[in-house]
Scaffold this motif. Structure first.
Motif, PDB file in Angstrom:
ATOM      1  N   PHE A   9       0.852  -1.187   0.000  1.00 31.04           N
ATOM      2  CA  PHE A   9       0.000   0.000   0.000  1.00 31.04           C
ATOM      3  C   PHE A   9       0.889   1.239   0.000  1.00 31.04           C
ATOM      4  CE2 PHE A   9      -3.792  -2.132   2.367  1.00 31.04           C
ATOM      5  CZ  PHE A   9      -4.061  -2.899   1.241  1.00 31.04           C
ATOM      6  N   ALA A  10       0.430   2.293  -0.684  1.00 33.10           N
ATOM      7  CA  ALA A  10       1.240   3.499  -0.785  1.00 33.10           C
ATOM      8  C   ALA A  10       0.379   4.748  -0.807  1.00 33.10           C
ATOM      9  CB  ALA A  10       2.110   3.446  -2.037  1.00 33.10           C
ATOM     10  N   SER A  11       0.911   5.771  -0.174  1.00 33.49           N
ATOM     11  CA  SER A  11       0.325   7.107  -0.193  1.00 33.49           C
ATOM     12  C   SER A  11       1.063   7.954  -1.227  1.00 33.49           C
ATOM     13  CB  SER A  11       0.491   7.794   1.166  1.00 33.49           C
ATOM     14  OG  SER A  11      -0.114   7.100   2.209  1.00 33.49           O
ATOM     15  N   ALA A  12       0.549   9.148  -1.451  1.00 35.55           N
ATOM     16  CA  ALA A  12       1.148  10.070  -2.417  1.00 35.55           C
ATOM     17  C   ALA A  12       2.326  10.809  -1.796  1.00 35.55           C
ATOM     18  CB  ALA A  12       0.106  11.058  -2.919  1.00 35.55           C
ATOM     19  N   LEU A  35      -1.303  -4.372  -5.181  1.00 30.25           N
ATOM     20  CA  LEU A  35      -0.990  -2.960  -4.967  1.00 30.25           C
ATOM     21  C   LEU A  35      -2.250  -2.159  -4.670  1.00 30.25           C
ATOM     22  CD1 LEU A  35       1.080  -0.619  -5.015  1.00 30.25           C
ATOM     23  CD2 LEU A  35       0.650  -0.454  -7.496  1.00 30.25           C
ATOM     24  N   GLY A  36      -2.225  -1.456  -3.526  1.00 32.01           N
ATOM     25  CA  GLY A  36      -3.294  -0.556  -3.141  1.00 32.01           C
ATOM     26  C   GLY A  36      -2.733   0.844  -2.952  1.00 32.01           C
ATOM     27  N   SER A  62      -7.749   1.500  -5.347  1.00 34.14           N
ATOM     28  CA  SER A  62      -7.667   2.742  -4.581  1.00 34.14           C
ATOM     29  C   SER A  62      -9.033   3.112  -4.009  1.00 34.14           C
ATOM     30  CB  SER A  62      -7.145   3.882  -5.452  1.00 34.14           C
ATOM     31  OG  SER A  62      -8.013   4.114  -6.535  1.00 34.14           O
ATOM     32  N   GLU A  63     -10.009   2.271  -4.256  1.00 39.93           N
ATOM     33  CA  GLU A  63     -11.360   2.513  -3.756  1.00 39.93           C
ATOM     34  C   GLU A  63     -11.917   1.225  -3.168  1.00 39.93           C
ATOM     35  OE1 GLU A  63     -13.848   4.036  -6.842  1.00 39.93           O
ATOM     36  OE2 GLU A  63     -12.493   5.690  -7.303  1.00 39.93           O
ATOM     37  N   PHE A 100      -9.489   3.512   1.012  1.00 44.99           N
ATOM     38  CA  PHE A 100      -9.438   2.048   0.959  1.00 44.99           C
ATOM     39  C   PHE A 100      -8.231   1.491   1.723  1.00 44.99           C
ATOM     40  CE2 PHE A 100      -7.394  -1.473  -1.434  1.00 44.99           C
ATOM     41  CZ  PHE A 100      -8.232  -2.490  -1.028  1.00 44.99           C
ATOM     42  N   VAL A 101      -7.028   1.997   1.419  1.00 44.98           N
ATOM     43  CA  VAL A 101      -5.842   1.406   2.040  1.00 44.98           C
ATOM     44  C   VAL A 101      -5.826   1.624   3.552  1.00 44.98           C
ATOM     45  CG1 VAL A 101      -4.430   1.390  -0.048  1.00 44.98           C
ATOM     46  CG2 VAL A 101      -4.334   3.370   1.459  1.00 44.98           C
TER      47      VAL A 101
END
Length: 181
Positions: A9-12, A35-36, A62-63, A100-101
């Protein structure tokens, strides 16, 4: 041999642009990767989402799925949330699951899914008391948070070094948690 499943999982945050290399490294270690992304991270990677789905063999999410939809991903053996931004870390620790993540990692605590988080924040954000409280809260709930020595160390605001992000430490921690589970 059964493949272990890593939810990545990753943020911006700038290290998100290296996610394809991270996926390939994890796959070379025998992981199946799902990958989320936070919605903003998905926007940042918009042109490469189809390629990332092809690389992982799974849809990039992502949702939240709609009620009644089947879960398209296999069950996670371990979750790695990196880079995790100031917003994601604080939302998670407070139980605010609007993305979601963050919802999945919040639920992972109750499900007992081993989870590693590695923040990516600048030194200005690191001065905000909420970050230390949130990291402490997550650690108290059994989350491995790689922050400080041996993990992510903040840079001064505006001087990011995304290529220096310690992805190897994050993957090693995920591997270690999976082996202990």
């Amino acid at each position: 041999m059964t493949t272990r499943t890593l939810y990545l999982f990753a943020s911006a945050a700038p290290p998100v642009f290296d996610v394809a290399k991270v996926i390939e490294t994890a796959q070379a270690e025998g992981w199946g990767v799902c990958l989320g992304l936070t919605p903003t991270a998905a926007r940042w990677l918009g042109d490469s989402l189809d390629d990332l789905a092809e690389l992982t063999g799974h849809s990039v999410r992502s949702e939240y799925k709609l009620p009644g939809e089947d879960d398209a991903w296999p069950k996670a053996d371990v979750i790695l949330f990196a880079p995790a931004t100031f917003n994601s870390i604080n939302s998670w620790a407070c139980g605010i699951t609007s993305s979601f993540v963050v919802g999945v990692v919040a639920e992972a605590i109750g499900k007992g899914i081993p989870t590693v988080a590695m923040p990516c924040v600048n030194a200005a954000y690191a001065q905000h008391r909420a970050l230390d409280r949130s990291i402490s809260e997550l650690r108290e709930q059994g989350i491995t948070v790689l922050y400080g020595e041996g993990g992510f160390v903040p840079n001064p605001a505006g001087s990011g070094k995304p290529k220096a992000y310690p992805w190897d430490a994050a993957l090693a921690a995920a591997r270690e948690l999976a082996e202990r589970a």
